[in-house]
Motif scaffolding. Structure first.
Motif, PDB file in Angstrom:
ATOM      1  N   ILE A  23       0.960  -1.287  -0.028  1.00 35.78           N
ATOM      2  CA  ILE A  23      -0.257   0.085  -0.039  1.00 35.78           C
ATOM      3  C   ILE A  23       0.800   1.172   0.025  1.00 35.78           C
ATOM      4  CG2 ILE A  23      -1.578   1.391   1.242  1.00 35.78           C
ATOM      5  CD1 ILE A  23      -3.000  -1.541   2.298  1.00 35.78           C
ATOM      6  N   LEU A  27       0.705   2.688  -3.427  1.00 39.54           N
ATOM      7  CA  LEU A  27      -0.391   4.005  -3.248  1.00 39.54           C
ATOM      8  C   LEU A  27       0.109   5.120  -2.999  1.00 39.54           C
ATOM      9  CD1 LEU A  27      -3.617   1.928  -1.881  1.00 39.54           C
ATOM     10  CD2 LEU A  27      -2.886   2.706  -4.334  1.00 39.54           C
ATOM     11  N   TYR A 264      -4.507  -3.023  -8.315  1.00 41.02           N
ATOM     12  CA  TYR A 264      -4.106  -3.490  -7.158  1.00 41.02           C
ATOM     13  C   TYR A 264      -5.053  -3.078  -5.809  1.00 41.02           C
ATOM     14  CZ  TYR A 264      -0.841  -2.988  -3.261  1.00 41.02           C
ATOM     15  OH  TYR A 264      -0.175  -3.182  -1.928  1.00 41.02           O
ATOM     16  N   ILE A 265      -5.629  -2.107  -6.009  1.00 45.90           N
ATOM     17  CA  ILE A 265      -6.535  -1.971  -4.851  1.00 45.90           C
ATOM     18  C   ILE A 265      -7.693  -2.954  -4.750  1.00 45.90           C
ATOM     19  CG2 ILE A 265      -8.470  -0.271  -3.863  1.00 45.90           C
ATOM     20  CD1 ILE A 265      -6.958   2.077  -5.278  1.00 45.90           C
ATOM     21  N   ILE A 268      -6.543  -6.535  -3.200  1.00 52.49           N
ATOM     22  CA  ILE A 268      -6.164  -6.533  -1.622  1.00 52.49           C
ATOM     23  C   ILE A 268      -7.121  -7.636  -1.185  1.00 52.49           C
ATOM     24  CG2 ILE A 268      -6.065  -5.554   0.284  1.00 52.49           C
ATOM     25  CD1 ILE A 268      -5.249  -3.040  -0.794  1.00 52.49           C
ATOM     26  N   ILE A 318     -12.928  -1.694   1.652  1.00 52.31           N
ATOM     27  CA  ILE A 318     -12.274  -0.900   0.486  1.00 52.31           C
ATOM     28  C   ILE A 318     -13.488  -0.020  -0.134  1.00 52.31           C
ATOM     29  CG2 ILE A 318     -11.409  -1.118  -1.861  1.00 52.31           C
ATOM     30  CD1 ILE A 318      -9.895  -3.509  -1.040  1.00 52.31           C
ATOM     31  N   ILE A 322     -13.948   4.018  -0.491  1.00 54.32           N
ATOM     32  CA  ILE A 322     -13.186   4.336  -1.571  1.00 54.32           C
ATOM     33  C   ILE A 322     -13.093   5.881  -2.008  1.00 54.32           C
ATOM     34  CG2 ILE A 322     -15.262   4.201  -3.285  1.00 54.32           C
ATOM     35  CD1 ILE A 322     -11.755   2.634  -3.995  1.00 54.32           C
ATOM     36  N   ILE A 325     -10.271   6.909   0.239  1.00 55.98           N
ATOM     37  CA  ILE A 325      -8.847   6.149  -0.225  1.00 55.98           C
ATOM     38  C   ILE A 325      -8.050   6.989  -1.652  1.00 55.98           C
ATOM     39  CG2 ILE A 325      -7.865   4.355  -1.222  1.00 55.98           C
ATOM     40  CD1 ILE A 325      -9.808   2.610   0.378  1.00 55.98           C
ATOM     41  N   LEU A 329      -4.490   9.924  -2.416  1.00 60.86           N
ATOM     42  CA  LEU A 329      -3.356   9.459  -3.309  1.00 60.86           C
ATOM     43  C   LEU A 329      -2.781  10.732  -4.170  1.00 60.86           C
ATOM     44  CD1 LEU A 329      -5.153   6.309  -5.293  1.00 60.86           C
ATOM     45  CD2 LEU A 329      -3.820   6.380  -2.919  1.00 60.86           C
ATOM     46  N   LYS A 339     -12.158   4.661 -10.099  1.00 57.32           N
ATOM     47  CA  LYS A 339     -13.011   4.054  -9.233  1.00 57.32           C
ATOM     48  C   LYS A 339     -13.986   3.060  -9.560  1.00 57.32           C
ATOM     49  CE  LYS A 339     -16.748   5.796  -6.243  1.00 57.32           C
ATOM     50  NZ  LYS A 339     -17.603   7.156  -5.899  1.00 57.32           N
ATOM     51  N   VAL A 342     -12.410  -0.317  -9.691  1.00 57.26           N
ATOM     52  CA  VAL A 342     -12.006  -1.164  -8.442  1.00 57.26           C
ATOM     53  C   VAL A 342     -13.521  -1.978  -8.263  1.00 57.26           C
ATOM     54  CG1 VAL A 342     -11.738  -0.790  -6.038  1.00 57.26           C
ATOM     55  CG2 VAL A 342     -10.408   0.672  -7.600  1.00 57.26           C
TER      56      VAL A 342
END
Length: 502
Positions: A23, A27, A264-265, A268, A318, A322, A325, A329, A339, A342
């Motif tokens: 992370i 990120l 990647y998000i 997880i 998550i 979101i 998050i 970044l 978004k 994800v």
């Protein structure tokens, strides 16, 4: 399955440490110090090497999981099986390297228009592929010797720390981007050396393969199994990695970078699956070899339930946070375009987790050929779906293509297991798990979400997550959704009480 949960918990410690490092790297460090093009280049090199390694190892990790039991012998250091594992992939490495350089010009032509920045570095895929092959092979050898903690630490902690360090030093101006990539490749080579040293310290290192153990055509069976299954492995890697490669060729490196970060998000949530599968694979293989279908069914049901619970709560944490998050970044205005990616990918991954270890059941049964046929079809579907949707919808199109492929893949594996073994992954407890996740999501809708400064957003994410995890844990334990989870919680409680009484 109880032993799977306990062992998985231990391995998960290293995995989640790796998540924390990942992370920070993916990120923050990578986004802050790398341009979108540089980020895409570094990730595409790594992910394409994973794709190539999937066929260049000629199925050696799968051969280990299926046939290692025939060579297990502590007195002879497993009959030198390690020597076979190190030598056999050299054939695949030679073939891959020759093919890669033969097709070097078409590879360059594909990226020339939209992703020309990748061309000077594409050759680094070759050493990276070789290192990934031996990391996978040595991990499988350790796994079958009931040692997963150190290999997990190397993959999840060491490699991610090394990536953070080389990117950070690049960002501080110690060297240029070329040297950053060279050092990243070298870090993977060092991982192979560390694994070999670890195996030597375990007393399991021997290169004197006992050819005499290959009786009654076993070598032919091993090679045939490995080569056949590896075709499915290639299909798997195509399904999971072809999207960003096709996106970079069709839409450019910036869009590929946005997609990679969103992926990647979403990825997880798969960490519990990786650790559970790592322990379950040898158990599934042994049970199938011994014809113990009752144990296979138990593994199937409990892997489905426990992966749904673990993946489900991470998915909720998550998605319900979101916006926060993305807001924290670096280059948030660029990367928040991912978004919807994800949501689509995380939803598909959660459904796939809920279907349990069906892939392992097929791969290590006598019906393993059908897994390969299925993966070839899925690879074709992935390529076709990305070819159709990316020009029309860009990064969202790539996400939709991968989601569609993942869902069809998961349902197809469920169907194959049902046809061959007449068992399904879903149970009444799974309905309870879905209800619990629905209730937790409902709670998230009434929780406040704070925006503003970085620390205020972080506090909002932390408090919301703490409340949701508490509600989730309380409901799971109270409703006794999973016997394994309740048993583990009871064991931890007893140990805590015993420690306090000392």
């Amino acid at each position: 399955m109880g032993i799977v949960i306990r062992q998985s918990l231990k391995a998960s410690v290293g995995s989640y440490i790796g998540v924390g490092i990942g992370i920070i790297n993916q990120l923050y460090v990578s986004l802050k110090f790398l341009s979108t093009d540089q980020l895409a280049i570094s990730r595409l090199l790594l992910e394409n090497s994973l794709l190539f390694a999937a066929f260049a190892h000629l199925g050696a990790p799968f051969i280990t999981d299926r046939f290692f039991g025939y060579f297990r012998d502590d007195k002879t250091k497993n009959s030198g099986f390690l020597g076979f594992l190190l030598a056999f992939p050299l054939i695949g490495i030679s073939l891959f390297s020759a093919a890669y350089f033969i097709f070097e010009q078409p590879i360059q032509d594909y990226f020339a228009e939209k992703s020309a920045g990748l061309i000077p570095y594409h050759v680094l895929v070759v050493p990276l592929t070789i290192f990934w092959i031996y990391i996978s092979v040595l991990e499988s050898y350790c796994r079958n010797n009931a040692r997963i903690a150190i290999p997990t630490f190397i993959r999840e902690v060491y490699l991610k720390l090394a990536n953070v360090l080389v990117i950070l030093l690049f960002g501080l101006g110690w060297y240029n981007f070329d040297w950053m990539l060279y050092l990243m490749v070298a870090a993977y080579g060092l991982a192979v050396v560390i694994l070999l040293v670890y195996i030597y310290q375990l007393g399991k290192f021997s290169l004197r393969f006992d050819v005499g153990r290959l009786k009654e055509g076993m070598f032919r069976q091993m090679v045939y199994f490995g080569l056949f299954v590896v075709m499915g492995g290639v299909g798997t890697q195509v399904v999971y990695f072809i999207d960003r490669t096709m996106l970079s060729g069709g839409e450019g490196l910036t869009n590929a970078a946005i997609f990679i970060i969103a992926t990647y998000i979403a990825g997880i949530i798969e960490i519990p699956r990786k650790t559970i599968t790592q322990i379950s694979t040898p158990l599934v293989s042994n049970s199938l070899r011994e014809g113990d279908m009752a144990h296979v069914q138990e593994l199937y049901h409990k892997s489905s339930l426990n992966q749904l619970l673990a993946g489900g709560v991470v998915f909720l944490l998550i998605w319900t946070n979101i916006d926060g998050i993305f807001s924290i970044l670096p280059k948030a205005d660029i990367y928040r375009q991912g978004k919807m990616v994800v949501f689509l990918l995380a939803s598909a991954k959660l459904f796939e987790m809920a279907t349990g270890v069906n892939g392992e059941i097929i791969n290590y049964s006598k019906h393993f050929r059908y897994a390969t046929y299925l993966m070839i079809l899925m690879a074709c579907l992935a390529i076709g779906a990305n070819w159709y949707f990316i020009p029309r919808y860009g990064i969202d199109g790539a996400a939709f293509a991968t989601t569609l492929t993942t869902l069809v893949f998961a349902l197809s594996k469920v169907g194959l297991v049902w046809v061959f073994f007449r068992i399904l992954p879903f149970t009444v407890a799974g309905i309870k798990a879905v209800a619990v996740l629905g209730l937790v999501y409902a709670v998230s809708l009434i929780l406040p979400e704070w925006n503003g400064s970085l620390w205020l957003v972080l506090l909002s994410i932390a408090l919301r997550s703490l409340i949701l995890v508490s509600v989730f844990a309380g409901l799971v334990l109270w409703l006794r959704v999973s016997e394994d989870v309740n048993g583990l919680a009871g064991s931890l409680w007893r140990r805590t009480r015993a420690f306090r009484q000392r």
